[in-house]
Design an enzyme around this catalytic site. Structure first.
Site, PDB file in Angstrom:
ATOM      1  N   ASP A  63      37.134 -12.058  67.359  1.00 29.83           N
ATOM      2  CA  ASP A  63      35.705 -12.439  67.317  1.00 29.83           C
ATOM      3  C   ASP A  63      35.734 -11.223  66.254  1.00 29.83           C
ATOM      4  O   ASP A  63      34.209 -11.167  66.158  1.00 29.83           O
ATOM      5  CB  ASP A  63      35.313 -12.050  68.914  1.00 29.83           C
ATOM      6  CG  ASP A  63      34.762 -13.384  69.539  1.00 29.83           C
ATOM      7  OD1 ASP A  63      34.561 -14.063  69.276  1.00 29.83           O
ATOM      8  OD2 ASP A  63      35.529 -13.732  70.309  1.00 29.83           O
ATOM      9  N   GLU A  68      29.794  -5.935  63.510  1.00 26.83           N
ATOM     10  CA  GLU A  68      27.948  -5.044  64.004  1.00 26.83           C
ATOM     11  C   GLU A  68      28.162  -4.483  65.268  1.00 26.83           C
ATOM     12  O   GLU A  68      27.816  -3.519  66.252  1.00 26.83           O
ATOM     13  CB  GLU A  68      26.969  -5.597  64.222  1.00 26.83           C
ATOM     14  CG  GLU A  68      26.083  -5.047  64.912  1.00 26.83           C
ATOM     15  CD  GLU A  68      24.269  -6.463  64.376  1.00 26.83           C
ATOM     16  OE1 GLU A  68      23.606  -5.907  63.224  1.00 26.83           O
ATOM     17  OE2 GLU A  68      24.632  -7.051  64.321  1.00 26.83           O
ATOM     18  N   ASP A  69      29.669  -5.155  65.981  1.00 27.79           N
ATOM     19  CA  ASP A  69      29.586  -5.283  67.961  1.00 27.79           C
ATOM     20  C   ASP A  69      30.555  -3.928  68.206  1.00 27.79           C
ATOM     21  O   ASP A  69      29.940  -3.071  69.370  1.00 27.79           O
ATOM     22  CB  ASP A  69      30.010  -5.944  68.584  1.00 27.79           C
ATOM     23  CG  ASP A  69      28.279  -7.854  68.729  1.00 27.79           C
ATOM     24  OD1 ASP A  69      27.811  -6.913  69.161  1.00 27.79           O
ATOM     25  OD2 ASP A  69      29.569  -8.576  68.473  1.00 27.79           O
ATOM     26  N   ARG A  88      37.394  -8.669  73.776  1.00 27.02           N
ATOM     27  CA  ARG A  88      36.678  -7.524  72.365  1.00 27.02           C
ATOM     28  C   ARG A  88      36.799  -6.112  72.154  1.00 27.02           C
ATOM     29  O   ARG A  88      36.452  -5.673  71.051  1.00 27.02           O
ATOM     30  CB  ARG A  88      35.192  -7.945  72.259  1.00 27.02           C
ATOM     31  CG  ARG A  88      35.448  -9.660  71.540  1.00 27.02           C
ATOM     32  CD  ARG A  88      34.020  -9.908  70.702  1.00 27.02           C
ATOM     33  NE  ARG A  88      34.093  -8.826  69.736  1.00 27.02           N
ATOM     34  CZ  ARG A  88      32.434  -8.939  69.214  1.00 27.02           C
ATOM     35  NH1 ARG A  88      32.095  -9.674  69.697  1.00 27.02           N
ATOM     36  NH2 ARG A  88      32.575  -8.463  68.162  1.00 27.02           N
ATOM     37  N   ARG A 136      27.042  -7.712  78.160  1.00 33.18           N
ATOM     38  CA  ARG A 136      27.801  -7.052  77.098  1.00 33.18           C
ATOM     39  C   ARG A 136      27.321  -5.526  77.620  1.00 33.18           C
ATOM     40  O   ARG A 136      28.015  -5.126  77.110  1.00 33.18           O
ATOM     41  CB  ARG A 136      27.976  -7.608  75.657  1.00 33.18           C
ATOM     42  CG  ARG A 136      27.696  -8.834  75.924  1.00 33.18           C
ATOM     43  CD  ARG A 136      29.531  -8.923  75.772  1.00 33.18           C
ATOM     44  NE  ARG A 136      30.191 -10.559  75.392  1.00 33.18           N
ATOM     45  CZ  ARG A 136      30.309 -11.338  74.414  1.00 33.18           C
ATOM     46  NH1 ARG A 136      30.075 -10.388  73.556  1.00 33.18           N
ATOM     47  NH2 ARG A 136      30.143 -12.395  74.511  1.00 33.18           N
ATOM     48  N   HIS A 169      22.602 -11.350  72.938  1.00 33.97           N
ATOM     49  CA  HIS A 169      22.347 -10.156  72.206  1.00 33.97           C
ATOM     50  C   HIS A 169      20.546  -9.628  71.983  1.00 33.97           C
ATOM     51  O   HIS A 169      20.279 -11.483  71.269  1.00 33.97           O
ATOM     52  CB  HIS A 169      23.234  -9.893  71.562  1.00 33.97           C
ATOM     53  CG  HIS A 169      24.815  -9.656  71.352  1.00 33.97           C
ATOM     54  ND1 HIS A 169      26.104  -9.782  70.654  1.00 33.97           N
ATOM     55  CD2 HIS A 169      25.642  -8.870  72.477  1.00 33.97           C
ATOM     56  CE1 HIS A 169      26.607 -10.230  71.275  1.00 33.97           C
ATOM     57  NE2 HIS A 169      26.739  -8.549  72.326  1.00 33.97           N
ATOM     58  N   CYS A 256      25.300  -9.649  62.445  1.00 34.63           N
ATOM     59  CA  CYS A 256      27.223  -9.706  63.824  1.00 34.63           C
ATOM     60  C   CYS A 256      27.785  -9.537  62.598  1.00 34.63           C
ATOM     61  O   CYS A 256      28.440  -9.017  62.987  1.00 34.63           O
ATOM     62  CB  CYS A 256      27.413 -10.293  64.555  1.00 34.63           C
ATOM     63  SG  CYS A 256      27.134 -12.115  64.694  1.00 34.63           S
TER      64      CYS A 256
END
Length: 261
Positions: A63, A68-69, A88, A136, A169, A256
């Site tokens: 991923d 962006e995460d 991740r 998350r 999200h 993202c």
């Protein structure tokens, strides 16, 4: 108004087909198409007058193209997050060197365990940051005066929590496109947190299209969502359309896929 000069993106790897998904019925991403879509995305960003830094694929993190995460970038500095999905979490260590090309030590902060935060849960509106509390992003990660919001306050910025009930999200269903305009869908249509904005309501059958991004006066819209595209154009924005259908298969979208600052 915000102006972006730089964007960071990361090429998808062939392992993208093993990415996290809440919609297995859409099938696995086709790598060759995903690469084509990523190049188109890069080209759209370049048309918005930003310098695009392209990072290489990381096969060990399926991923990881969703840059962006693992980081949030503000006008004052960068925050390396602590992604909430175990598969991740290591992405934060991979993104940090790229972020440090633009910020010195004093302007790079970290979310630390037990707090978790995904950048997809953070929406910037000027100097205010809305932070979604999702599966998350836990309470430890966003509690006012702790972790994320404490870092913001140290830079003269501010943040507030938005509880999520349905979506993965925050920016899955609500996105700010400057000029007091906000695209909203599903659970965000009536949230009091966003009552002061001009809300463009996205119909349920185009909910994925709510994830648009504003870049220097242009709004990039996902291909295949005509109602969203017309609504944005009716507001007077220049628009660019990019296909992100392969990324949708692994819960990804326009926002993202890049860090914009």
């Amino acid at each position: 108004m915000t102006k972006f000069s730089h964007v960071i993106i990361r090429r998808p790897g062939k392992s993208l087909s093993n990415g996290i998904t809440s919609a297995p019925e859409l099938g696995q991403p086709i790598y060759e198409r995903a690469i084509e879509e990523h190049y188109d995305y890069e080209h759209a960003l370049e048309q918005c007058g930003v310098d695009v830094s392209v990072l290489p694929a990381l096969e060990q993190y399926p991923d990881s193209c969703f840059v962006e995460d693992p980081a949030v970038i503000t006008r004052c500095g960068a925050i390396i997050t602590n992604p909430g999905a175990d598969s991740r979490n290591g992405e934060k260590d991979e993104i940090e060197p790229a972020v440090r090309r633009f910020f010195d030590d004093e302007h790079v902060k970290h979310i630390v365990s037990p707090g978790t935060l995904d950048g997809g849960d953070v929406m910037m509106v000027g100097d205010h940051f809305y932070v979604g509390r999702s599966a998350r992003t836990n309470e430890e990660g966003i509690q006012i005066l702790r972790q994320f919001c404490e870092i913001l306050e140290g830079w003269g910025l501010e943040g507030s929590e938005v509880p999520l009930e349905e979506v993965l999200h925050l920016k899955t269903g609500v996105n700010y496109i400057e000029d007091n305009n906000m695209l909203v869908s599903g659970e965000f249509i009536d949230k009091p947190d966003f009552a002061q904005y001009n809300k463009i309501v996205v119909p349920e059958d185009e909910a994925y299209g709510a994830n648009c991004i504003w870049v220097n006066g242009t709004v990039i819209v996902a291909e295949g969502y005509p109602t969203v595209l017309k609504a944005v154009q009716d507001l007077g924005y220049k628009t660019l359309v990019v296909d992100t259908s392969e990324y949708r298969k692994v819960d990804g979208g326009l926002s993202c896929l890049s860090l914009r600052f």
